[in-house]
Design a protein around this motif. Structure first.
Motif, PDB file in Angstrom:
ATOM      1  N   LYS A 127       2.107  11.266  -2.658  1.00 34.18           N
ATOM      2  CA  LYS A 127       1.115  12.206  -3.184  1.00 34.18           C
ATOM      3  C   LYS A 127       1.684  13.607  -3.099  1.00 34.18           C
ATOM      4  O   LYS A 127       2.606  13.792  -2.290  1.00 34.18           O
ATOM      5  CB  LYS A 127      -0.215  12.111  -2.432  1.00 34.18           C
ATOM      6  N   VAL A 180       1.622  23.904   9.979  1.00 34.22           N
ATOM      7  CA  VAL A 180       2.254  22.905   9.102  1.00 34.22           C
ATOM      8  C   VAL A 180       3.470  23.483   8.374  1.00 34.22           C
ATOM      9  O   VAL A 180       4.281  22.744   7.823  1.00 34.22           O
ATOM     10  CB  VAL A 180       1.260  22.352   8.037  1.00 34.22           C
ATOM     11  N   GLN A 240       7.114  21.856   6.969  1.00 34.74           N
ATOM     12  CA  GLN A 240       7.063  21.752   5.508  1.00 34.74           C
ATOM     13  C   GLN A 240       6.983  23.170   4.917  1.00 34.74           C
ATOM     14  O   GLN A 240       5.909  23.587   4.455  1.00 34.74           O
ATOM     15  CB  GLN A 240       5.843  20.919   5.089  1.00 34.74           C
ATOM     16  N   ASP A 260      -2.381  19.693  -1.329  1.00 33.27           N
ATOM     17  CA  ASP A 260      -1.605  18.985  -0.298  1.00 33.27           C
ATOM     18  C   ASP A 260      -2.461  18.160   0.647  1.00 33.27           C
ATOM     19  O   ASP A 260      -2.116  17.025   0.973  1.00 33.27           O
ATOM     20  CB  ASP A 260      -0.792  19.999   0.530  1.00 33.27           C
ATOM     21  N   HIS A 315      -6.158  14.298   0.126  1.00 28.86           N
ATOM     22  CA  HIS A 315      -6.413  13.147   1.010  1.00 28.86           C
ATOM     23  C   HIS A 315      -7.917  13.031   1.288  1.00 28.86           C
ATOM     24  O   HIS A 315      -8.486  11.948   1.278  1.00 28.86           O
ATOM     25  CB  HIS A 315      -5.729  13.338   2.366  1.00 28.86           C
ATOM     26  N   TYR A 348      -6.777  25.357   7.065  1.00 31.20           N
ATOM     27  CA  TYR A 348      -5.673  25.529   8.024  1.00 31.20           C
ATOM     28  C   TYR A 348      -5.775  26.912   8.670  1.00 31.20           C
ATOM     29  O   TYR A 348      -4.791  27.463   9.128  1.00 31.20           O
ATOM     30  CB  TYR A 348      -4.312  25.350   7.334  1.00 31.20           C
TER      31      TYR A 348
HETATM   32  O1  89V Z   1      -0.481  14.677   4.887  1.00 33.28           O
HETATM   33  C1  89V Z   1       0.104  15.566   4.278  1.00 33.28           C
HETATM   34  O2  89V Z   1       0.180  15.492   3.094  1.00 33.28           O
HETATM   35  C2  89V Z   1       0.782  16.675   5.049  1.00 33.28           C
HETATM   36  C3  89V Z   1      -0.075  17.454   6.016  1.00 33.28           C
HETATM   37  C4  89V Z   1      -0.898  16.598   6.941  1.00 33.28           C
HETATM   38  C5  89V Z   1       0.758  18.397   6.819  1.00 33.28           C
HETATM   39  O3  89V Z   1      -0.952  18.222   5.260  1.00 33.28           O
HETATM   40  O4  89V Z   1       1.377  17.549   4.118  1.00 33.28           O
END
Ligand code: 89V
Ligand code: NAD
Length: 343
Positions: free
Chosen positions: A96, A159, A163, A176, A180, A230
Motif C-alpha cells: 500500500k 516515523v 521512513q 500513508d 489503513h 502524528y
Molecule cells: O504502516 C505504515 O504504512 C507505516 C506507518 C505505521 C509508519 O505509518 O508507514
C-alpha cells in the motif's frame, strides 16, 4: 504440495519484515530479490541467504523461476512494476498505497485482470489480531446491530527517521496511515458511500498533513469516524495501536490502549487481553504490525493455492483507495464527497 517460490522487489525499511514473514511462512519461500540500490540488495541478501540478486526488475522477470512477486517499493514504482508482473503472467502482491492516483490504481487492476493474474494489496492492518478479535465480536452479533463506530490512530511517534519520505510528500497521513484505518472501517462497517474530511499540518518540519478526521457514511446506515494524527503527545505513546469504539443495539465494544478488548452487553462486561504474539524476529512496539505481515502472507499463499480472491485484492482495494481520494477532495473543497466520484 510444492512450495511456492517468490521474488521480492524493494529491499528497504519495511521489506525486512516481509522477508522475515516469508522465511516463517508455510508453503512459500523467497528465491530471488531485487533492489536498484546495491547496498540494500546486498544487506538483505546476506541477512536472508538469498543469492539470486538483481538491481533491475526487468532482468529479474527475464530470468523468471518464481511463482509470485512481492513488491515492497515505494508508491511511484508500483504501477510500472505491477504492469511488468502482469506482462510476465506473475501473481503479484503490491504494498500500500496501491498507487499515487486512482487512474494508476485502476490501470494496475485492469492489467492484472486482463492477464488473468491475481493481485493482492499488502493492506495488513485489517489482519492485525486485535482488529480480527474485534471483528469476530461484531460478526457474532454479541453487541447487536452496529450503528456507529470509530477507528482511531493518534500518536507522536517519530516515523520520519525510519521512513524519511513521509516528511517530504504533499500528501502524508491519509495516504500513508489513514489508508489503513479507512480499510479497517470498511472491513468492520462495510463499504462507504461518502466522506467528510478535515486535515491540518501541526509539525512545521514536514510538507503534508499530519492530522486528519474523516466522517464516513456506510452503505448499511452505519456512521463512522476515522481519525489519525502524528501530532498527538500522550502520557504513554500508543504507536502503532489502532483503537476502536463500536456501538450496537445491544451493547458496545472498545479496543483500548494496551490491547484491551472490552465487550459490554446485557450479559455483562468482558475484558480480554488481545495483545499480538511477539514473533521471534519481532521488536515492540512494531510487533502488532509485524504479526499482521505474517498473517496476510499466509492468506496470500492460501488464496493462491485455492484460487480464491484475497480479501484485499486489487479490485477490493480500489474501494479503500477511493476513500483516500475522497478524503483529500473533501478536505480541499470543504464539502462532503461521494465515493462514487472515484470508482
Ligand atoms: O504502516 C505504515 O504504512 C507505516 C506507518 C505505521 C509508519 O505509518 O508507514
Ligand atoms: P524504502 O524507501 O525504505 O524502501 C523502498 C526500496 O525500494 C528502496 O530500497 C528502493 O531502492 C527500492 N526501489 C524503489 N523503486 C525500485 C525499483 N523500480 N526497482 C527496484 N527497487 C526499487 O521504503 P519503505 O519504507 O520500505 O516502504 C516501502 C513500501 O511499504 C511503501 O509503499 C510504504 O507505504 C509501505 N509500508 C507499508 C507498511 C505496512 O504496514 N503495510 C509499513 C511501512 C511501509
Amino acid at each position: 504440495m510444492a512450495v511456492l517460490k517468490g521474488a521480492l522487489i524493494g529491499c528497504g525499511f519495511f521489506a525486512v519484515n516481509q522477508m522475515h514473514g516469508w522465511r516463517d511462512a508455510e508453503g512459500a519461500r523467497i528465491v530471488a530479490i531485487c533492489d536498484r540500490d546495491p547496498a540494500r540488495l546486498r544487506a538483505v541478501g546476506a541477512e536472508f541467504g538469498i543469492t539470486r540478486r538483481y538491481t533491475s526488475a526487468e532482468d529479474l522477470f527475464a530470468d523468471g523461476g518464481f511463482d509470485f512477486v512481492d513488491i515492497a517499493t515505494t508508491v511511484r514504482s508500483h504501477r510500472p512494476l505491477v504492469e511488468m508482473a502482469a506482462r510476465n503472467g506473475i501473481p503479484t502482491i503490491c504494498q500500500k498505497p496501491i498507487a499515487p492516483t486512482m487512474e494508476d490504481a485502476k490501470a494496475m487492476v485492469a492489467a492484472c485482470a486482463a492477464a488473468g493474474v491475481p493481485l493482492m494489496v499488502h493492506e495488513n492492518f485489517r489482519w492485525q489480531s486485535p482488529i480480527r478479535a474485534a471483528k469476530a465480536v461484531t460478526d457474532s452479533g454479541a453487541i447487536g446491530e452496529v450503528f456507529w463506530g470509530r477507528v482511531s490512530f493518534r500518536s507522536a511517534y517519530d516515523v520520519y527517521s525510519g521512513q524519511p519520505y513521509l516528511a517530504t510528500g504533499k500528501r502524508f497521513i491519509i495516504e500513508d496511515l489513514g489508508i489503513h484505518a479507512l480499510d479497517i472501517a470498511r472491513c468492520l462497517f462495510g463499504d462507504a458511500t461518502s466522506v467528510t474530511a478535515r486535515t491540518r499540518r501541526v509539525n512545521p518540519n514536514i510538507v503534508g498533513e499530519d492530522v486528519a478526521t474523516m466522517m464516513l457514511d456506510h452503505r448499511g446506515g452505519i456512521t463512522s469516524i476515522v481519525d489519525c494524527s502524528y501530532a498527538t503527545r500522550l502520557p504513554v505513546e500508543p504507536f502503532p495501536e489502532t483503537l476502536l469504539e463500536v456501538d450496537g443495539s445491544k451493547g458496545t465494544l472498545r479496543l483500548s490502549q494496551g490491547y484491551r478488548l472490552s465487550v459490554h452487553s446485557r450479559e455483562g462486561t468482558e475484558v480480554t487481553d488481545v495483545e499480538p504474539r511477539l514473533l521471534p524476529w519481532a521488536s515492540p512496539p512494531w510487533h502488532n504490525i509485524q504479526e499482521s505481515v505474517s498473517l496476510i502472507q499466509q492468506h496470500w499463499i492460501d488464496c493462491l493455492r485455492s484460487g480464491r480472491e484475497p480479501d484485499t485484492s486489487g479490485r477490493d482495494n480500489l474501494k479503500t483507495f477511493a476513500l483516500v481520494e475522497a478524503s483529500y477532495r473533501s478536505a480541499a473543497k470543504g464539502r462532503t464527497v461521494s465515493v462514487e466520484e472515484f470508482l
